[in-house]
Design a protein around this motif. Structure first.
Motif, PDB file in Angstrom:
ATOM      1  N   THR A  46      39.585  40.894  35.581  1.00 18.63           N
ATOM      2  CA  THR A  46      40.321  39.775  36.181  1.00 18.63           C
ATOM      3  C   THR A  46      39.704  38.523  35.586  1.00 18.63           C
ATOM      4  O   THR A  46      38.641  38.571  34.968  1.00 18.63           O
ATOM      5  CB  THR A  46      40.191  39.744  37.724  1.00 18.63           C
ATOM      6  N   ASP A  47      40.355  37.386  35.741  1.00 15.41           N
ATOM      7  CA  ASP A  47      39.831  36.137  35.206  1.00 15.41           C
ATOM      8  C   ASP A  47      40.164  35.021  36.179  1.00 15.41           C
ATOM      9  O   ASP A  47      41.306  34.919  36.633  1.00 15.41           O
ATOM     10  CB  ASP A  47      40.441  35.863  33.830  1.00 15.41           C
ATOM     11  N   TYR A  48      39.200  34.194  36.500  1.00 11.86           N
ATOM     12  CA  TYR A  48      39.419  33.119  37.471  1.00 11.86           C
ATOM     13  C   TYR A  48      40.497  32.144  37.018  1.00 11.86           C
ATOM     14  O   TYR A  48      41.150  31.501  37.830  1.00 11.86           O
ATOM     15  CB  TYR A  48      38.111  32.368  37.762  1.00 11.86           C
ATOM     16  N   ARG A  49      40.718  32.018  35.694  1.00 10.89           N
ATOM     17  CA  ARG A  49      41.756  31.111  35.179  1.00 10.89           C
ATOM     18  C   ARG A  49      43.146  31.703  35.326  1.00 10.89           C
ATOM     19  O   ARG A  49      44.140  31.010  35.143  1.00 10.89           O
ATOM     20  CB  ARG A  49      41.488  30.809  33.700  1.00 10.89           C
ATOM     21  N   CYS A  50      43.207  32.972  35.625  1.00 10.66           N
ATOM     22  CA  CYS A  50      44.477  33.681  35.700  1.00 10.66           C
ATOM     23  C   CYS A  50      44.387  34.701  36.829  1.00 10.66           C
ATOM     24  O   CYS A  50      44.440  35.905  36.607  1.00 10.66           O
ATOM     25  CB  CYS A  50      44.712  34.360  34.347  1.00 10.66           C
ATOM     26  N   SER A  51      44.242  34.215  38.029  1.00 11.93           N
ATOM     27  CA  SER A  51      43.850  35.068  39.148  1.00 11.93           C
ATOM     28  C   SER A  51      44.896  36.091  39.583  1.00 11.93           C
ATOM     29  O   SER A  51      44.557  37.050  40.275  1.00 11.93           O
ATOM     30  CB  SER A  51      43.463  34.202  40.340  1.00 11.93           C
ATOM     31  N   SER A  52      46.149  35.932  39.210  1.00  9.38           N
ATOM     32  CA  SER A  52      47.139  36.909  39.666  1.00  9.38           C
ATOM     33  C   SER A  52      47.246  38.113  38.738  1.00  9.38           C
ATOM     34  O   SER A  52      47.801  39.135  39.115  1.00  9.38           O
ATOM     35  CB  SER A  52      48.513  36.250  39.822  1.00  9.38           C
ATOM     36  N   TRP A  53      46.715  38.040  37.525  1.00 12.17           N
ATOM     37  CA  TRP A  53      46.813  39.144  36.562  1.00 12.17           C
ATOM     38  C   TRP A  53      45.530  39.950  36.511  1.00 12.17           C
ATOM     39  O   TRP A  53      44.440  39.412  36.696  1.00 12.17           O
ATOM     40  CB  TRP A  53      47.130  38.621  35.167  1.00 12.17           C
ATOM     41  N   ALA A  54      45.668  41.253  36.244  1.00 10.65           N
ATOM     42  CA  ALA A  54      44.499  42.131  36.145  1.00 10.65           C
ATOM     43  C   ALA A  54      44.807  43.295  35.218  1.00 10.65           C
ATOM     44  O   ALA A  54      45.971  43.642  34.992  1.00 10.65           O
ATOM     45  CB  ALA A  54      44.108  42.664  37.514  1.00 10.65           C
ATOM     46  N   ILE A  55      43.742  43.873  34.700  1.00 14.51           N
ATOM     47  CA  ILE A  55      43.845  45.118  33.940  1.00 14.51           C
ATOM     48  C   ILE A  55      43.145  46.183  34.758  1.00 14.51           C
ATOM     49  O   ILE A  55      42.029  45.977  35.245  1.00 14.51           O
ATOM     50  CB  ILE A  55      43.184  45.004  32.553  1.00 14.51           C
ATOM     51  N   ALA A  56      43.824  47.314  34.934  1.00 19.39           N
ATOM     52  CA  ALA A  56      43.233  48.448  35.643  1.00 19.39           C
ATOM     53  C   ALA A  56      43.213  49.648  34.701  1.00 19.39           C
ATOM     54  O   ALA A  56      44.082  49.781  33.829  1.00 19.39           O
ATOM     55  CB  ALA A  56      44.038  48.768  36.895  1.00 19.39           C
ATOM     56  N   GLU A  57      42.212  50.480  34.867  1.00 23.39           N
ATOM     57  CA  GLU A  57      42.081  51.666  34.028  1.00 23.39           C
ATOM     58  C   GLU A  57      42.333  52.917  34.859  1.00 23.39           C
ATOM     59  O   GLU A  57      41.765  53.078  35.943  1.00 23.39           O
ATOM     60  CB  GLU A  57      40.686  51.730  33.422  1.00 23.39           C
ATOM     61  N   GLY A  58      43.195  53.775  34.330  1.00 25.87           N
ATOM     62  CA  GLY A  58      43.491  55.048  34.995  1.00 25.87           C
ATOM     63  C   GLY A  58      43.364  56.195  34.018  1.00 25.87           C
ATOM     64  O   GLY A  58      42.996  56.000  32.852  1.00 25.87           O
ATOM     65  N   ILE A  59      43.706  57.359  34.461  1.00 21.19           N
ATOM     66  CA  ILE A  59      43.554  58.550  33.636  1.00 21.19           C
ATOM     67  C   ILE A  59      44.500  58.556  32.425  1.00 21.19           C
ATOM     68  O   ILE A  59      44.185  59.139  31.388  1.00 21.19           O
ATOM     69  CB  ILE A  59      43.721  59.831  34.489  1.00 21.19           C
ATOM     70  N   GLY A  61      45.499  55.767  30.807  1.00 16.72           N
ATOM     71  CA  GLY A  61      45.319  54.563  30.001  1.00 16.72           C
ATOM     72  C   GLY A  61      45.151  53.341  30.884  1.00 16.72           C
ATOM     73  O   GLY A  61      44.739  53.438  32.043  1.00 16.72           O
ATOM     74  N   TYR A  62      45.489  52.197  30.312  1.00 14.27           N
ATOM     75  CA  TYR A  62      45.306  50.917  31.008  1.00 14.27           C
ATOM     76  C   TYR A  62      46.632  50.391  31.537  1.00 14.27           C
ATOM     77  O   TYR A  62      47.692  50.636  30.953  1.00 14.27           O
ATOM     78  CB  TYR A  62      44.675  49.893  30.063  1.00 14.27           C
ATOM     79  N   TYR A  63      46.543  49.655  32.649  1.00 14.47           N
ATOM     80  CA  TYR A  63      47.706  49.057  33.312  1.00 14.47           C
ATOM     81  C   TYR A  63      47.545  47.543  33.291  1.00 14.47           C
ATOM     82  O   TYR A  63      46.456  47.035  33.547  1.00 14.47           O
ATOM     83  CB  TYR A  63      47.777  49.490  34.784  1.00 14.47           C
ATOM     84  N   LEU A  64      48.632  46.838  33.021  1.00 16.01           N
ATOM     85  CA  LEU A  64      48.653  45.390  33.161  1.00 16.01           C
ATOM     86  C   LEU A  64      49.451  45.099  34.425  1.00 16.01           C
ATOM     87  O   LEU A  64      50.649  45.414  34.501  1.00 16.01           O
ATOM     88  CB  LEU A  64      49.305  44.726  31.946  1.00 16.01           C
ATOM     89  N   ILE A  65      48.775  44.552  35.438  1.00 10.41           N
ATOM     90  CA  ILE A  65      49.418  44.333  36.732  1.00 10.41           C
ATOM     91  C   ILE A  65      49.293  42.881  37.170  1.00 10.41           C
ATOM     92  O   ILE A  65      48.352  42.186  36.800  1.00 10.41           O
ATOM     93  CB  ILE A  65      48.839  45.263  37.817  1.00 10.41           C
ATOM     94  N   GLU A  66      50.270  42.456  37.952  1.00 13.96           N
ATOM     95  CA  GLU A  66      50.246  41.114  38.527  1.00 13.96           C
ATOM     96  C   GLU A  66      50.284  41.241  40.047  1.00 13.96           C
ATOM     97  O   GLU A  66      51.127  41.957  40.595  1.00 13.96           O
ATOM     98  CB  GLU A  66      51.430  40.292  38.036  1.00 13.96           C
ATOM     99  N   TRP A  67      49.381  40.560  40.720  1.00 13.76           N
ATOM    100  CA  TRP A  67      49.290  40.593  42.171  1.00 13.76           C
ATOM    101  C   TRP A  67      50.367  39.700  42.771  1.00 13.76           C
ATOM    102  O   TRP A  67      50.584  38.567  42.338  1.00 13.76           O
ATOM    103  CB  TRP A  67      47.901  40.115  42.606  1.00 13.76           C
ATOM    104  N   ASP A 105      53.074  46.637  32.526  1.00 12.28           N
ATOM    105  CA  ASP A 105      53.013  47.677  31.498  1.00 12.28           C
ATOM    106  C   ASP A 105      51.976  48.712  31.896  1.00 12.28           C
ATOM    107  O   ASP A 105      51.082  48.433  32.696  1.00 12.28           O
ATOM    108  CB  ASP A 105      52.669  47.080  30.134  1.00 12.28           C
ATOM    109  N   PHE A 106      52.092  49.906  31.340  1.00 13.49           N
ATOM    110  CA  PHE A 106      51.173  50.985  31.675  1.00 13.49           C
ATOM    111  C   PHE A 106      51.025  51.916  30.482  1.00 13.49           C
ATOM    112  O   PHE A 106      51.728  51.782  29.489  1.00 13.49           O
ATOM    113  CB  PHE A 106      51.647  51.752  32.918  1.00 13.49           C
ATOM    114  N   MET A 107      50.042  52.817  30.557  1.00 15.83           N
ATOM    115  CA  MET A 107      49.720  53.731  29.464  1.00 15.83           C
ATOM    116  C   MET A 107      49.347  52.971  28.194  1.00 15.83           C
ATOM    117  O   MET A 107      49.691  53.361  27.080  1.00 15.83           O
ATOM    118  CB  MET A 107      50.866  54.724  29.203  1.00 15.83           C
ATOM    119  N   LEU A 108      48.651  51.864  28.367  1.00 15.75           N
ATOM    120  CA  LEU A 108      48.256  51.027  27.238  1.00 15.75           C
ATOM    121  C   LEU A 108      46.882  51.447  26.706  1.00 15.75           C
ATOM    122  O   LEU A 108      46.049  51.953  27.450  1.00 15.75           O
ATOM    123  CB  LEU A 108      48.171  49.561  27.670  1.00 15.75           C
TER     124      LEU A 108
END
Length: 123
Positions: A46-59, A61-67, A105-108
């Motif tokens: 996560t980044d304080y300059r962009c608090s609604s976006w995050a990257i999560a890691e799953g089995i 691959g990676y997910y790009l999510i917005e809160w 996006d997912f499976m990144l």
């Protein structure tokens, strides 16, 4: 029974055995597709300059999510939900709280997730 009637009877019996098997396979496949959309992921960026976006890691691959609501998404959070598809999802955190997120996006790959995150956050 003549040859033509016997062939027709055998064909009908084969169809009676095949149709239930085909239905079982189709139903099992649709249940499996639903189960594959439910996944568990851990927030890794996560980044304080962009608090609604995050990257999560799953089995897978990676997910790009917005809160969008509920418990804020923080680095280190672990949650599960229908995140293996595009669009809105309600995810449940390990502590029982929920968040509303947009799965952009997912499976990144890691590099693709970082590139897309930087683009969304303009950093």
């Amino acid at each position: 029974m003549n040859l033509l009637a016997r062939a027709a009877s055998e064909r009908l019996n084969n169809m009676k055995r095949t149709v239930p098997l085909l239905l079982a396979v189709l139903l099992a496949g649709s249940t499996g597709a639903y189960a594959q959309r439910v996944a568990t992921a851990a927030v890794v960026l996560t980044d304080y300059r962009c608090s609604s976006w995050a990257i999560a890691e799953g089995i897978t691959g990676y997910y790009l999510i917005e809160w969008f609501g509920g418990k804020p998404i923080l680095k280190g959070d672990v949650f599960s939900g229908e995140i293996n598809k595009f669009g809105f999802a309600t995810v449940k955190h390990r502590g029982g709280q929920t968040s509303r997120v947009w799965v952009d996006d997912f499976m990144l790959s890691k590099s693709r997730a970082l590139t897309k995150f930087a683009s969304k956050c303009r950093i």
